[in-house]
Scaffold this active site. Sequence first.
Site, short mmCIF file in Angstrom:
data_model
loop_
_atom_site.label_atom_id
_atom_site.label_comp_id
_atom_site.label_asym_id
_atom_site.label_seq_id
_atom_site.Cartn_x
_atom_site.Cartn_y
_atom_site.Cartn_z
N GLY A 1 2.10 -8.03 -1.24
CA GLY A 1 0.95 -6.82 -2.23
C GLY A 1 0.37 -7.38 -2.63
O GLY A 1 -0.03 -8.71 -2.96
N PHE B 1 0.71 -1.24 0.07
CA PHE B 1 -0.03 0.35 -0.12
C PHE B 1 1.28 1.27 0.06
O PHE B 1 0.42 1.87 -0.42
CB PHE B 1 -1.14 -0.22 1.46
CG PHE B 1 -0.89 0.49 2.31
CD1 PHE B 1 -0.10 0.21 3.05
CD2 PHE B 1 -1.42 2.16 2.42
CE1 PHE B 1 1.08 0.47 4.39
CE2 PHE B 1 -1.07 2.66 3.97
CZ PHE B 1 -0.03 1.32 4.67
N ARG C 1 -0.83 5.31 19.37
CA ARG C 1 -0.08 5.66 18.60
C ARG C 1 0.17 7.12 17.46
O ARG C 1 -1.09 7.89 17.77
CB ARG C 1 -0.53 4.61 17.40
CG ARG C 1 -0.12 2.74 17.97
CD ARG C 1 1.12 2.53 18.16
NE ARG C 1 1.14 1.41 18.29
CZ ARG C 1 1.76 1.04 19.44
NH1 ARG C 1 1.20 1.62 20.70
NH2 ARG C 1 1.54 -0.57 19.90
N VAL D 1 -3.53 -2.29 12.82
CA VAL D 1 -4.27 -1.76 13.28
C VAL D 1 -5.96 -0.83 12.25
O VAL D 1 -7.07 -1.58 12.85
CB VAL D 1 -4.78 -1.31 15.06
CG1 VAL D 1 -4.54 0.31 14.54
CG2 VAL D 1 -5.14 -1.89 15.42
N ALA E 1 4.70 -11.08 -1.58
CA ALA E 1 4.12 -11.86 -0.24
C ALA E 1 3.50 -11.69 0.51
O ALA E 1 2.59 -11.93 1.18
CB ALA E 1 5.77 -11.94 0.58
N SER F 1 11.24 1.83 10.75
CA SER F 1 9.92 1.76 12.06
C SER F 1 9.87 2.23 12.69
O SER F 1 11.62 2.21 13.54
CB SER F 1 9.94 1.03 12.24
OG SER F 1 8.99 0.13 12.63
N SER F 2 9.54 3.11 13.76
CA SER F 2 9.66 3.81 14.81
C SER F 2 9.72 2.33 15.75
O SER F 2 10.01 2.85 16.84
CB SER F 2 8.06 3.72 14.84
OG SER F 2 6.90 3.11 14.66
N TYR G 1 11.10 -7.97 14.73
CA TYR G 1 9.83 -7.26 13.17
C TYR G 1 11.36 -6.25 13.57
O TYR G 1 12.50 -4.90 13.27
CB TYR G 1 9.37 -6.98 13.33
CG TYR G 1 8.91 -5.52 12.12
CD1 TYR G 1 8.79 -5.68 11.01
CD2 TYR G 1 8.67 -4.89 12.78
CE1 TYR G 1 8.64 -4.75 10.26
CE2 TYR G 1 8.26 -3.17 12.29
CZ TYR G 1 8.13 -3.49 11.16
OH TYR G 1 8.09 -2.86 9.95
N ASN H 1 3.90 4.21 12.49
CA ASN H 1 2.84 3.77 11.75
C ASN H 1 1.58 4.30 11.03
O ASN H 1 0.30 5.14 11.02
CB ASN H 1 1.24 3.69 13.01
CG ASN H 1 2.18 2.77 14.34
OD1 ASN H 1 3.55 3.14 14.66
ND2 ASN H 1 1.08 1.56 14.42
C1 UD2 Z 1 4.47 -1.44 14.26
C2 UD2 Z 1 5.31 -0.14 14.65
C3 UD2 Z 1 4.93 0.13 12.71
C4 UD2 Z 1 5.29 -0.24 11.94
C5 UD2 Z 1 4.39 -1.46 11.92
C6 UD2 Z 1 4.66 -2.56 10.99
C7 UD2 Z 1 5.47 0.88 16.38
C8 UD2 Z 1 4.97 2.06 17.15
N1 UD2 Z 1 4.98 0.84 15.13
O1 UD2 Z 1 3.40 -0.33 14.54
O2 UD2 Z 1 5.73 1.35 12.90
O3 UD2 Z 1 6.69 -0.73 11.13
O4 UD2 Z 1 4.88 -1.74 13.05
O5 UD2 Z 1 3.36 -4.01 11.14
O6 UD2 Z 1 6.87 -0.05 16.82
N2 UD2 Z 1 -4.41 -3.26 17.86
C9 UD2 Z 1 -5.66 -3.98 18.48
N3 UD2 Z 1 -6.12 -5.17 17.65
C10 UD2 Z 1 -6.07 -5.54 16.52
C11 UD2 Z 1 -4.60 -5.16 16.06
C12 UD2 Z 1 -3.76 -4.48 16.45
O7 UD2 Z 1 -5.82 -3.53 19.30
O8 UD2 Z 1 -6.62 -6.45 15.45
C13 UD2 Z 1 -3.48 -3.03 18.91
C14 UD2 Z 1 -1.47 -3.51 18.98
O9 UD2 Z 1 -1.72 -4.41 19.98
C15 UD2 Z 1 -1.25 -2.06 18.97
C16 UD2 Z 1 -1.88 -1.45 18.13
O10 UD2 Z 1 -3.22 -1.88 18.06
O11 UD2 Z 1 -1.36 -1.91 20.01
C17 UD2 Z 1 -0.77 -1.05 16.65
O12 UD2 Z 1 -0.81 -2.91 16.51
P1 UD2 Z 1 -0.12 -2.69 14.45
O13 UD2 Z 1 0.03 -3.77 14.43
O14 UD2 Z 1 -1.13 -2.30 14.15
O15 UD2 Z 1 1.48 -1.78 14.86
P2 UD2 Z 1 2.46 -1.65 15.60
O16 UD2 Z 1 1.68 -0.61 16.85
O17 UD2 Z 1 1.78 -3.14 16.15
#
Ligand code: UD2
Length: 315
Positions: free
Chosen positions: A37, A12, A211, A187, A35, A119-120, A143, A172
Amino acid sequence: MSSYLITGIAGFIGSALARELVQRGEQVRGIDNFATGKRENIAEILSHIEFREKDMLDLEAMKQACAGVDYVLHQAAIPSVPKSVLDPIGSNRANVDGTVNLLVAARDAKVKRVIYAASSSAYGDTPTLRKHERMMPDPISPYAVAKLAGEHYMISFYRCYGLETVALRYFNVFGPRQDPSSPYSGVLAKFITLMLKGQQPTIFGDGEQSRDFTYVDNAVEANLLACKAPTALAVGKVFNIATGRRVTLNETFKLLQQLTSYAGAPIYGPARAGDIKHSLADISLAEKHLGYKPKVSFEEGLRRTVEWYRSSGNF
Ligand code: UD2
């Protein structure tokens, strides 16, 4: 006119970059191994780009892909914290080995500059907010480690071989075409598509995690600025790319209720392994050195994203 190679062009972010470059009349080549995309992400621009279905682990293909290219925008990755916790070898192979292959190919082809999607997650769960680039990285998930290794390789290739590289630490990123269908999806893509279907999303933990969600157009802009920024200001450096504002998942859920007209409550489940609590960027370095400004706010980005899923029927 310049020529660009986009890795992960069917993702995306990669496809958003491609659309913008095509619109600007630039020459675009892209690779993807599908993979993560999707072919439909590039369907409408396929006749304007040169697309090659290739894997980053194929060094010869990477050399051919880099030949004659000015700028490389390296977006290809397996981007998921939980997936990397389950499969650290797969994460390392795609995110680290693939990146090193690309760098070798870019170096040999003498491309002008490589921009890297960092990535953050590199900051980990350090309590300091805002996260700034001078902070010591403290990655938690495989990751995050892999993405940070990629940053170090970028800097190494500049120092050892003079290959110009810039690392952009995305916070994010979200927006249209983000894949909602995998358990590892971001998310917002998951929540938006579930709520449009009238289904209940699950919040992992208490929902008070926050976030700095960044609309995809802001990340696109940052890449294009990073290509042209003066060498002394940008090259061999790492920049936060974010909105500069954090929202909790609970707040985000409420906003999405309004945008999707979903009236139900979320389910609360156990917190996710490798997750971090709060993420908020200091974006002053990117503002100063790249001329970056987040043009699209979180709310506006959310509105556009919901609208895209709704009108395209992709939910
Ligand atoms: C990480 C990185 C982001 C990017 C991404 C790639 C951080 C802060 N951010 O994102 O920059 O590299 O990885 O994947 O490390 N969640 C729910 N329910 C769901 C799915 C997720 O509650 O169904 C929560 C999850 O536990 C987290 C938040 O939503 O607290 C964000 O999750 P994510 O997977 O969208 O992204 P994140 O923060 O791991």
